[in-house]
Design a protein around this motif. Structure first.
Motif, PDB file in Angstrom:
ATOM      1  N   PRO A  68       0.801  -1.229   0.000  1.00 26.87           N
ATOM      2  CA  PRO A  68       0.000   0.000   0.000  1.00 26.87           C
ATOM      3  C   PRO A  68       0.827   1.269   0.000  1.00 26.87           C
ATOM      4  O   PRO A  68       0.333   2.328  -0.364  1.00 26.87           O
ATOM      5  N   LEU A  69       2.105   1.165   0.416  1.00 24.74           N
ATOM      6  CA  LEU A  69       2.904   2.384   0.511  1.00 24.74           C
ATOM      7  C   LEU A  69       4.357   2.115   0.168  1.00 24.74           C
ATOM      8  O   LEU A  69       5.005   1.256   0.764  1.00 24.74           O
ATOM      9  N   SER A  70       4.843   2.846  -0.820  1.00 20.49           N
ATOM     10  CA  SER A  70       6.272   2.939  -1.097  1.00 20.49           C
ATOM     11  C   SER A  70       6.571   4.432  -1.147  1.00 20.49           C
ATOM     12  O   SER A  70       6.292   5.109  -2.141  1.00 20.49           O
ATOM     13  N   ALA A  71       7.085   4.952  -0.026  1.00 19.19           N
ATOM     14  CA  ALA A  71       7.264   6.399   0.126  1.00 19.19           C
ATOM     15  C   ALA A  71       8.743   6.751   0.073  1.00 19.19           C
ATOM     16  O   ALA A  71       9.575   6.102   0.717  1.00 19.19           O
ATOM     17  N   LYS A  72       9.061   7.782  -0.678  1.00 17.20           N
ATOM     18  CA  LYS A  72      10.427   8.279  -0.742  1.00 17.20           C
ATOM     19  C   LYS A  72      10.394   9.792  -0.546  1.00 17.20           C
ATOM     20  O   LYS A  72       9.768  10.514  -1.314  1.00 17.20           O
ATOM     21  N   ALA A  73      11.045  10.241   0.528  1.00 19.15           N
ATOM     22  CA  ALA A  73      11.120  11.678   0.826  1.00 19.15           C
ATOM     23  C   ALA A  73      12.556  12.137   0.628  1.00 19.15           C
ATOM     24  O   ALA A  73      13.474  11.624   1.266  1.00 19.15           O
ATOM     25  N   MET A  74      12.747  13.080  -0.271  1.00 17.46           N
ATOM     26  CA  MET A  74      14.066  13.660  -0.522  1.00 17.46           C
ATOM     27  C   MET A  74      14.075  15.093   0.006  1.00 17.46           C
ATOM     28  O   MET A  74      13.227  15.908  -0.377  1.00 17.46           O
ATOM     29  N   ILE A  75      15.027  15.361   0.883  1.00 17.20           N
ATOM     30  CA  ILE A  75      15.088  16.660   1.563  1.00 17.20           C
ATOM     31  C   ILE A  75      16.230  17.461   0.976  1.00 17.20           C
ATOM     32  O   ILE A  75      17.375  17.001   0.898  1.00 17.20           O
ATOM     33  N   SER A  76      15.931  18.659   0.538  1.00 19.64           N
ATOM     34  CA  SER A  76      16.956  19.582   0.028  1.00 19.64           C
ATOM     35  C   SER A  76      16.696  20.959   0.624  1.00 19.64           C
ATOM     36  O   SER A  76      15.688  21.185   1.296  1.00 19.64           O
ATOM     37  N   PHE A  77      17.623  21.864   0.382  1.00 16.97           N
ATOM     38  CA  PHE A  77      17.523  23.195   0.999  1.00 16.97           C
ATOM     39  C   PHE A  77      17.804  24.284  -0.040  1.00 16.97           C
ATOM     40  O   PHE A  77      18.761  25.047   0.084  1.00 16.97           O
ATOM     41  N   PRO A  78      17.001  24.371  -1.079  1.00 24.60           N
ATOM     42  CA  PRO A  78      17.197  25.458  -2.041  1.00 24.60           C
ATOM     43  C   PRO A  78      16.919  26.802  -1.375  1.00 24.60           C
ATOM     44  O   PRO A  78      15.887  26.982  -0.735  1.00 24.60           O
ATOM     45  N   GLY A  79      17.849  27.717  -1.471  1.00 26.54           N
ATOM     46  CA  GLY A  79      17.680  29.018  -0.830  1.00 26.54           C
ATOM     47  C   GLY A  79      17.827  28.970   0.672  1.00 26.54           C
ATOM     48  O   GLY A  79      17.546  29.955   1.356  1.00 26.54           O
ATOM     49  N   VAL A  83      10.854  19.336   0.823  1.00 27.87           N
ATOM     50  CA  VAL A  83      10.691  17.889   0.828  1.00 27.87           C
ATOM     51  C   VAL A  83       9.911  17.479  -0.416  1.00 27.87           C
ATOM     52  O   VAL A  83       8.793  17.945  -0.650  1.00 27.87           O
ATOM     53  N   GLU A  84      10.539  16.613  -1.208  1.00 31.87           N
ATOM     54  CA  GLU A  84       9.824  15.982  -2.323  1.00 31.87           C
ATOM     55  C   GLU A  84       9.367  14.618  -1.862  1.00 31.87           C
ATOM     56  O   GLU A  84      10.180  13.760  -1.498  1.00 31.87           O
ATOM     57  N   LEU A  85       8.055  14.398  -1.866  1.00 30.84           N
ATOM     58  CA  LEU A  85       7.467  13.157  -1.378  1.00 30.84           C
ATOM     59  C   LEU A  85       6.842  12.400  -2.544  1.00 30.84           C
ATOM     60  O   LEU A  85       5.884  12.866  -3.155  1.00 30.84           O
ATOM     61  N   ALA A 116      15.650  20.267  -7.252  1.00 27.07           N
ATOM     62  CA  ALA A 116      15.795  21.693  -6.974  1.00 27.07           C
ATOM     63  C   ALA A 116      16.968  21.973  -6.040  1.00 27.07           C
ATOM     64  O   ALA A 116      17.634  23.007  -6.153  1.00 27.07           O
ATOM     65  N   GLY A 117      17.236  21.028  -5.123  1.00 26.09           N
ATOM     66  CA  GLY A 117      18.333  21.229  -4.180  1.00 26.09           C
ATOM     67  C   GLY A 117      19.706  21.110  -4.794  1.00 26.09           C
ATOM     68  O   GLY A 117      20.717  21.402  -4.152  1.00 26.09           O
ATOM     69  N   GLN A 118      19.794  20.661  -6.067  1.00 24.47           N
ATOM     70  CA  GLN A 118      21.079  20.542  -6.748  1.00 24.47           C
ATOM     71  C   GLN A 118      21.502  21.846  -7.428  1.00 24.47           C
ATOM     72  O   GLN A 118      22.574  21.896  -8.033  1.00 24.47           O
ATOM     73  N   TRP A 119      20.731  22.907  -7.295  1.00 24.68           N
ATOM     74  CA  TRP A 119      20.948  24.140  -8.065  1.00 24.68           C
ATOM     75  C   TRP A 119      20.794  25.324  -7.128  1.00 24.68           C
ATOM     76  O   TRP A 119      19.804  25.435  -6.414  1.00 24.68           O
TER      77      TRP A 119
END
Length: 813
Positions: free
Chosen positions: A536-547, A552-554, A625-628
């Motif tokens: 029922p759930l395959s969740a991937k949260a990627m945390i970045s800090f643009p600016g 969080v991309e979920l 977005a966090g790569q730029w």
């Protein structure tokens, strides 16, 4: 060999068996003789003989396979009565005689032979229900010509023992219609045939023929209508002393005085502590004392000829929790191993992770909090019909109209000081209901797997997700199969809260989903009526800090793969086919989400990046977005737009920090071709512009955490500046692309800045970088060109690299 097993479970001594041949003589203990029983049957017909004295009772049996067997054992001398059990093979009834003997005399030191011969019944050979209505039952049977049949009806599942018991029911040749019945009630019909089998020397033990039915009840659709197959044992708790799961079946010890069913007969066991989902089995073996049965897992059709059941609201059925077994061997997980040793470095190489329990992480790794909730909803309608009980227009076989949906809710929180993977063991969840006398269950066995990369602190990761399937169709006994299935997938994501550094957390909730007879009995080889994997759930949260602020991309996805096994419903004699109902891996609608909304939108570099002599037509950033980002520290006294294979925020500041993030991102085809190997976690900026001059210039800096440890290794992170597809980012005066291997402290050192201890004017975590380099490409004034600036990891996804374009770093003259 089957009967050797039988003797083992009976714990008898001095017993031997040879199938299909005589057994050699042997010396019996004093005061005992030897009994030798020889079975002769039609092919694939079982047999069973009962021998009883004042002190002893024995049950000799032959299995379903073959046409004969011999059973021999030592027994106290004396007189034994002889009774042969009737048996079922397929849809037909068979009876046996023991040389017309009623008893035998066992003499000390002697062998007494008994030959049992089986043949097709000359009485009622086959009886079945051909009509099911709330107030009436219609039966039909086959019997030899000139056979008269007398029928008595009793309430419940106990048959009449003589033609004078119960209620007489009028017959009409080869059938009957019994009216005036109560809806939702169980009745048993007992049939005596004349002249029948007694005219052929068959003892009274062979009769009557009994058939148990349950009438439907329109006012209570959850009350099943059914017909119990002849010879099926509907065991109660009082009939069974113990029932032990064996991995591929169940071993049953019967209470004293309970007659043992013959091999091939079905046994239905109720749900108990040892059999949480109950059990439907087929007798594979009977012990010599008749008390112990070895049952193989069977299907509904082994015990029932007809079943029409409805569960209108699965949500209203209580949900039972089965706690997971304790695992004393579980150990705490270790940080993920790496072949690139450096103090404080995260894990690298796949395949070296240690899996442990999340609640045993220890302070050195972090902590996990997750308490998911489950619910199962939907409806189930199942019809098993072997004899056109519902009419000739309804195909015989299995009909199913069902909708099963699993809803998962719960929030995950995690802190991490190092990369790790771990698992959470959850209780199994079960809903049980009965289809007349047959126990059915819906079981899910969930598990959670969590993986963390990077240092983080995050909470409220998750969603309320519903996954399931709707299936409507049938499996016909003539092979006319048809099913329509649909996926059920809905979600409502939670709003995660994150702080710390750039990181990724993956949480997968998946397990086995099983529906069918005895489904909650998990170590007995139960055949899943409908079963498979559900995630029922395959969740991937990627945390970045643009600016500088967390983004969080979920991403939320799921998986389902369901198979229907006809054997579980129609029985061993009817069908063995499997039907794939549904198999899908998917992303929930709307995935991925970004929190806060819009945080993934890359900042516009146009005002800072483009200098004189160029006009932008369009541009885009490829990657997270966090790569730029627009930061300082790469070129003294100026800011720059930076593309990183990890998080730009991680690449700021002291070189004592480690810039290393596994984003699990794709590579860049042009960079991979340039490097000669696949790239990963690539980031790129593409701009289409119109130059006014005849030379387009791009100033850039290449920086990497691979310096100095991995110079000359396979971890040769790459960059490129492509103008209309051609790379111009080469070492000055050469055609070699700029990379870790081509610019470093030993090679082209004049272009290298060693930042391992912190170089004056620089403020980045990368241990090495180039001086500002420039590429110049001839262009046609007024003609648009495409410029792509890209950087990518090589060899793995860790130890980041970046390319920086100083302000006004793209111009023409």
């Amino acid at each position: 060999m089957r009967h050797l097993l039988r003797y083992g479970i009976a714990a008898l001594t001095s017993a031997a068996l040879v199938a299909g041949a005589a057994v050699g003589a042997h010396a019996a203990p004093p005061g005992t003789g030897t009994i030798r029983v020889t079975f002769s049957t039609p092919d694939d017909v079982p047999g069973q003989l009962n021998l009883t004295s004042k002190e002893q009772q024995y049950v000799a049996s032959k299995g379903v396979e073959g046409t004969g067997s011999v059973v021999e054992w030592d027994a106290p001398s004396g007189r034994y009565s002889v009774e042969v059990d009737p048996v079922m093979a397929g849809k037909l009834r068979y009876v046996g005689i023991a040389e017309k003997l009623r008893n035998i005399q066992v003499k000390p030191g002697a062998t007494t032979d008994v030959t049992v011969t089986y043949f097709r019944s000359q009485g009622v050979q086959e009886v079945h229900q051909v009509g099911a209505e709330p107030d009436r039952v219609t039966l039909a049977w086959d019997a030899p010509p000139h056979t008269s049949v007398q029928v008595r009806r009793t309430l419940g599942d106990e048959p009449a023992t003589s033609p004078s018991e119960g209620v007489r029911v009028e017959t009409d040749g080869d059938g009957l219609v019994d009216t005036g019945l109560e809806p939702g009630t169980q009745y048993t019909y007992s049939l005596w045939a004349r002249p029948g089998d007694s005219a052929h020397g068959v003892a009274n033990r062979a009769g009557p023929v009994a058939l148990t039915v349950g009438t439907p009840d329109p006012e209570r659709p959850e009350t099943a209508s059914y017909t119990v197959r002849q010879m099926t044992m509907l065991a109660t708790a009082d009939d069974v002393v113990s029932a032990q799961q064996t991995g591929d079946g169940v071993r049953v010890v019967l209470a004293e005085g309970v007659d043992a069913p013959a091999p091939g007969a079905a046994v239905v066991l109720p749900a108990t502590d040892s059999l949480p989902g109950g059990f439907v089995g087929v007798v594979d073996d009977v012990s010599l004392d008749g008390r112990t049965l070895a049952l193989a897992a069977g299907g509904v059709g082994d015990g029932l000829d007809y079943l029409d059941m409805t569960v209108p609201d699965l949500g209203a059925v209580p949900l039972q929790e089965i706690p997971p077994p304790d695992d004393p061997t579980a150990t705490a997980p270790e940080p993920l191993a790496t072949d690139r040793a450096r103090a404080g470095a995260p894990a690298a190489e796949p395949g070296t992770q240690a899996i442990g329990e999340c609640n045993k992480l220890g302070a050195e790794l972090g902590s996990i909090g997750f308490d998911p909730g489950f619910e199962m909803d939907g409806h189930i309608d199942v019809t098993v019909d072997k004899y056109n009980v519902l009419g000739v227009d309804v195909p015989t076989g299995l009909g199913i109209d069902t909708e099963v949906a699993v809803t998962l809710s719960g929030a995950l929180s995690a802190t991490a000081k190092a990369a790790y993977e771990c698992e959470i063991t959850l209780p199994s969840l079960m809903k049980t209901f009965t289809a007349g006398p047959v126990p059915l269950a819906l079981l899910i066995k969930p598990a959670v797997k969590i993986g963390v990369s990077g240092e983080l602190k995050i909470s409220n990761v998750g969603a309320a997700t519903t996954i399931g399937f709707a299936a409507d169709g049938y499996v016909g006994l003539e092979g006319d199969n048809h099913f329509d299935t649909d996926l059920i997938a809905e979600t409502e994501p939670l709003v995660p809260k994150a702080e710390g550094g750039a990181a990724t957390i993956q949480a997968d909730v998946a397990g086995d989903l099983v529906f069918g007879p005895g489904a909650g009995t998990t170590d007995a080889g139960v055949i899943a009526g409908i079963g498979g994997t559900i995630a029922p759930l395959s969740a991937k949260a990627m945390i970045s800090f643009p600016g500088g602020d967390p983004c969080v991309e979920l991403g939320l996805g799921g998986k389902i793969a369901m198979i229907l096994t006809a054997r579980a419903w129609l029985g061993v004699f009817e069908a063995k086919a499997e039907t794939e109902l549904l198999s899908k891996v998917f992303q929930y609608a709307g995935s991925p989400w970004h929190f806060p909304s819009g945080c993934n939108e890359a900042p516009d570099p146009t005002g800072d990046l483009l200098g004189d002599g160029v006009t932008m037509v369009d541009d885009e950033v490829v990657g997270d977005a966090g790569q730029w980002g627009h930061v300082g520290g790469y070129v003294p006294d100026t800011t720059a737009w930076v593309l990183s294979t990890g998080s730009v925020e991680d690449a700021k500041g002291d070189p004592g920090n480690l810039a290393s993030t596994d984003l699990d991102g794709p590579g860049n085809d042009a960079l991979s071709a340039l490097a000669g190997v696949d790239t990963r976690d690539a980031a790129a900026y593409r701009v289409r512009l119109v130059p006014t001059g005849d030379t387009l210039r791009v100033r850039y800096v290449f920086a990497s955490e691979e310096y100095p440890e991995f110079v000359g290794s396979r971890f040769n992170d790459a960059m490129g500046v492509f103008v209309d597809g051609q790379n111009c980012a080469t070492v000055p005066g050469t055609t070699s692309p700029v990379s870790v291997a081509t610019v470093n402290a030993d090679t082209n050192a004049q272009y290298f800045v060693d930042n391992a201890a912190g170089a004056p004017g620089y403020d980045t975590a990368f241990d090495g970088l180039t001086v500002p380099l420039e590429c110049a490409v001839p262009v046609d004034p007024g003609v648009a060109v495409d410029v792509v600036i890209a950087v990518g990891d090589v060899g793995d996804r860790l130890w980041d690299s970046a390319v920086a374009i100083p302000d006004d770093g793209i111009w023409s003259d």
